[in-house]
Motif scaffolding. Structure first.
Motif, PDB file in Angstrom:
ATOM      1  N   UNK A 122      -5.805  10.350  -3.960  1.00 55.59           N
ATOM      2  CA  UNK A 122      -5.128   9.505  -4.886  1.00 55.59           C
ATOM      3  C   UNK A 122      -3.829   9.173  -4.479  1.00 55.59           C
ATOM      4  N   UNK A 123      -2.901  10.130  -4.014  1.00 57.64           N
ATOM      5  CA  UNK A 123      -1.574   9.943  -3.918  1.00 57.64           C
ATOM      6  C   UNK A 123      -1.580   9.143  -2.371  1.00 57.64           C
ATOM      7  N   UNK A 124      -2.342   9.283  -1.532  1.00 53.78           N
ATOM      8  CA  UNK A 124      -2.194   8.612  -0.124  1.00 53.78           C
ATOM      9  C   UNK A 124      -2.614   7.265  -0.528  1.00 53.78           C
ATOM     10  N   UNK A 125      -3.550   6.989  -1.416  1.00 49.21           N
ATOM     11  CA  UNK A 125      -4.210   5.613  -1.765  1.00 49.21           C
ATOM     12  C   UNK A 125      -3.124   4.744  -2.425  1.00 49.21           C
ATOM     13  N   UNK A 126      -2.341   5.474  -3.408  1.00 47.17           N
ATOM     14  CA  UNK A 126      -1.334   4.631  -4.242  1.00 47.17           C
ATOM     15  C   UNK A 126      -0.112   4.045  -3.106  1.00 47.17           C
ATOM     16  N   UNK A 132       0.719  -2.160   0.962  1.00 50.61           N
ATOM     17  CA  UNK A 132      -0.016  -3.495   1.125  1.00 50.61           C
ATOM     18  C   UNK A 132       0.608  -4.595   0.602  1.00 50.61           C
ATOM     19  N   UNK A 133       1.289  -4.298  -0.749  1.00 47.54           N
ATOM     20  CA  UNK A 133       2.062  -5.069  -1.531  1.00 47.54           C
ATOM     21  C   UNK A 133       3.142  -5.792  -0.710  1.00 47.54           C
ATOM     22  N   UNK A 134       3.883  -4.562  -0.121  1.00 45.28           N
ATOM     23  CA  UNK A 134       4.939  -5.135   0.691  1.00 45.28           C
ATOM     24  C   UNK A 134       4.664  -6.070   1.822  1.00 45.28           C
ATOM     25  N   UNK A 135       3.572  -5.849   2.564  1.00 44.97           N
ATOM     26  CA  UNK A 135       2.895  -6.648   3.720  1.00 44.97           C
ATOM     27  C   UNK A 135       2.610  -7.986   3.179  1.00 44.97           C
ATOM     28  N   UNK A 154       9.779   5.274   5.739  1.00 45.66           N
ATOM     29  CA  UNK A 154       9.349   5.912   4.482  1.00 45.66           C
ATOM     30  C   UNK A 154       9.046   4.969   3.178  1.00 45.66           C
ATOM     31  N   UNK A 155       8.365   5.479   2.427  1.00 42.53           N
ATOM     32  CA  UNK A 155       7.692   4.750   1.276  1.00 42.53           C
ATOM     33  C   UNK A 155       8.101   5.373   0.044  1.00 42.53           C
ATOM     34  N   UNK A 156       8.579   4.535  -1.065  1.00 37.15           N
ATOM     35  CA  UNK A 156       9.198   5.181  -2.378  1.00 37.15           C
ATOM     36  C   UNK A 156       8.004   5.295  -3.270  1.00 37.15           C
ATOM     37  N   UNK A 157       8.251   6.123  -4.412  1.00 36.78           N
ATOM     38  CA  UNK A 157       7.343   6.355  -5.268  1.00 36.78           C
ATOM     39  C   UNK A 157       7.212   5.205  -6.348  1.00 36.78           C
ATOM     40  N   UNK A 158       7.848   4.299  -6.225  1.00 39.08           N
ATOM     41  CA  UNK A 158       7.764   2.998  -7.079  1.00 39.08           C
ATOM     42  C   UNK A 158       7.974   1.796  -6.203  1.00 39.08           C
ATOM     43  N   UNK A 159       7.448   0.765  -6.684  1.00 36.70           N
ATOM     44  CA  UNK A 159       7.616  -0.588  -5.846  1.00 36.70           C
ATOM     45  C   UNK A 159       8.790  -1.052  -5.648  1.00 36.70           C
ATOM     46  N   UNK A 160       9.261  -1.524  -4.517  1.00 40.04           N
ATOM     47  CA  UNK A 160      10.768  -2.110  -4.429  1.00 40.04           C
ATOM     48  C   UNK A 160      10.601  -3.542  -4.943  1.00 40.04           C
ATOM     49  N   UNK A 197      16.017  -5.437  12.027  1.00 37.32           N
ATOM     50  CA  UNK A 197      16.994  -5.338  10.868  1.00 37.32           C
ATOM     51  C   UNK A 197      16.253  -4.179  10.052  1.00 37.32           C
ATOM     52  N   UNK A 198      17.002  -3.152   9.357  1.00 35.67           N
ATOM     53  CA  UNK A 198      16.193  -2.379   8.319  1.00 35.67           C
ATOM     54  C   UNK A 198      16.607  -2.544   7.025  1.00 35.67           C
ATOM     55  N   UNK A 199      15.737  -2.454   6.328  1.00 35.98           N
ATOM     56  CA  UNK A 199      15.532  -2.701   4.790  1.00 35.98           C
ATOM     57  C   UNK A 199      15.432  -1.383   4.087  1.00 35.98           C
ATOM     58  N   UNK A 200      16.238  -1.023   3.119  1.00 33.12           N
ATOM     59  CA  UNK A 200      16.191  -0.101   2.352  1.00 33.12           C
ATOM     60  C   UNK A 200      16.171  -0.289   0.947  1.00 33.12           C
ATOM     61  N   UNK A 201      15.441   0.200   0.010  1.00 31.45           N
ATOM     62  CA  UNK A 201      15.283  -0.016  -1.412  1.00 31.45           C
ATOM     63  C   UNK A 201      14.513   0.852  -1.926  1.00 31.45           C
ATOM     64  N   UNK A 202      15.062   1.780  -3.216  1.00 32.96           N
ATOM     65  CA  UNK A 202      14.296   2.464  -3.915  1.00 32.96           C
ATOM     66  C   UNK A 202      13.345   3.387  -3.131  1.00 32.96           C
ATOM     67  N   UNK A 203      13.982   4.062  -2.141  1.00 32.86           N
ATOM     68  CA  UNK A 203      13.425   5.140  -1.323  1.00 32.86           C
ATOM     69  C   UNK A 203      12.451   4.580  -0.245  1.00 32.86           C
ATOM     70  N   UNK A 204      12.383   3.175   0.044  1.00 28.72           N
ATOM     71  CA  UNK A 204      11.638   2.590   0.905  1.00 28.72           C
ATOM     72  C   UNK A 204      12.862   2.354   2.196  1.00 28.72           C
ATOM     73  N   UNK A 205      11.922   2.654   3.429  1.00 24.72           N
ATOM     74  CA  UNK A 205      12.982   2.200   4.754  1.00 24.72           C
ATOM     75  C   UNK A 205      12.000   1.671   5.764  1.00 24.72           C
TER      76      UNK A 205
END
Length: 400
Positions: A122-126, A132-135, A154-160, A197-205
């Motif tokens: 479940x955690x991997x699927x989430x 996928x929404x980022x893509x 890296x992926x954040x725990x919430x949506x960026x 370019x590197x984008x970082x937001x809410x735990x996402x890189x």
């Protein structure tokens, strides 16, 4: 009578989005190729006993795991029926247990089939769903001159903030000269020479790279900007452990005592899954044994760890499971060409009908040589499913 898909007129030929479920893509796409797949699934469902609508609900889910699991059950039901078997849905095996398996197949020998999807935790699927929404957001940007590569570190725990991401990418790409980037790449000759370019937001890189389009392809409408995507660093892949766990979850003991052969049918959509993973999951993962002789010399030999489904910590085990069916990356439009394989248990005392009577490709134990022998189905899958050899036709490039 309920149907799997809506009857409304379809006008959207656009490709599947990363976050779009199997059902919702098939339900909305306007395409002869995918329309043929819809028609076959509808005919299968019309022959499937679903009085409570449970399979229909799962098939229409926005969760791809539910879509695929329901499709897998429809496929098994249709393939056995097409091969001449009678198939009973959710049979009551014993008076002791109210839990019922998916199917009882009636032929020269009656046997039970339980269908299972190789589940993503479940955690991997989430995390995958958010990625996928980022893509999909990248595919929504205006990028007439460049494709975009995305490497997720890296992926954040919430949506960026996807709106901010799209603005950042469009501004960055607009500042680049595609001809200059093409010249620099011709000199450098490596991905490292492309602008990034590197984008970082809410735990996402996420690192993005700009890949110049050919001159004749620039500003062409309907072309998705995302050129490639994936993890930014190497990751360990383990398809063995999830398959063993999945098989154990469907052990026949959950239905009480019964004498019929028992088969577990597993659908995996892992990109890296192959026959080596199946063999390791059934008979134990590969290892190397080191030995030191009395004279100090050493030798090695290949062995298998005791971590398989049929050969585990106590040695031979799960002998009540007569066989395991494995399908890999099977989807509705590949049913006439993608051939699942039935692996027969060399240790079972509850045998299935002869392989010639099965609609699957098979892996048959050769007890004299101690190996598995592989064979193809006695009839092509398209014949069993009553489909023409070239089904479902010419692939629609716009919708893939």
């Amino acid at each position: 009578m309920p149907t799997l898909f809506d009857s409304s007129r379809r006008t959207d030929p656009s490709p599947a989005q990363h976050a779009e479920s199997l059902y919702h893509f098939l339900n909305r796409v306007e395409s002869e190729y995918f329309g043929n797949a819809r028609d076959v699934l509808e005919s299968w469902y019309a022959a499937f006993p679903d009085d409570d609508g449970h399979l229909l609900t799962r098939f229409r889910s926005r969760d791809d795991r539910s879509n695929l699991a329901a499709f897998w059950e429809l496929y098994i039901h249709a393939l056995y029926r097409g091969h001449g078997f009678e198939i009973e849905v959710h049979p009551q095996l014993t008076s002791v247990s109210r839990t019922t398996p998916d199917f009882m197949v009636h032929g020269s020998v009656e046997f039970v089939v339980e269908a299972r999807l190789l589940m993503t935790p479940a955690e991997v699927y989430s995390v995958g769903a958010r990625t996928h929404q980022v893509y999909d957001a990248v595919n929504q940007i205006n990028s007439p001159n460049f494709f975009v590569g995305a490497s997720v570190f890296s992926t954040g725990a919430t949506m960026p903030s996807l709106a901010k991401l799209k603005r950042l990418l469009e501004t960055w790409l607009a500042s680049l000269d595609p001809d200059a980037v093409t010249r620099d790449y011709a000199v450098g000759g490596s991905w490292g020479s492309l602008p990034s370019t590197t984008w970082e937001d809410r735990g996402w890189s996420v690192q993005f790279q700009a890949i110049p389009k050919k001159v004749e392809s620039r500003s062409r409408p309907g072309v998705r900007p995302l050129g490639f995507s994936g993890p930014g660093e190497a990751v360990a892949i383990d398809d063995h452990t999830p398959l063993v766990k999945t098989l154990k979850s469907k052990a026949p003991s959950r239905y009480g005592q019964f004498n019929s052969p028992y088969v577990i049918a597993v659908l995996s959509n892992s990109l890296t899954f192959d026959a080596t993973d199946v063999f390791s999951a059934l008979f134990g993962s590969e290892a190397v044994e080191f030995r030191r002789a009395a004279d100090g010399t050493t030798s090695t030999r290949p062995v298998r760890n005791r971590d398989g489904f049929w050969y585990g910590p106590i040695g031979v085990q799960n002998t009540r499971v007569s066989g395991v069916i494995i399908a890999h990356r099977l989807v509705p439009w590949t049913i006439a060409k993608n051939t699942p394989r039935l692996w027969l248990n060399p240790y079972t005392g509850v045998s299935l009908p002869e392989p010639d009577h099965q609609p699957w490709a098979t892996a048959i134990p050769d007890h004299e040589q101690g190996v598995m022998r592989y064979s193809e189905p006695v009839r092509p899958l398209n014949e069993i499913l009553h489909l023409p050899p070239n089904w479902p036709g010419q692939e629609d490039l716009e919708a893939t």
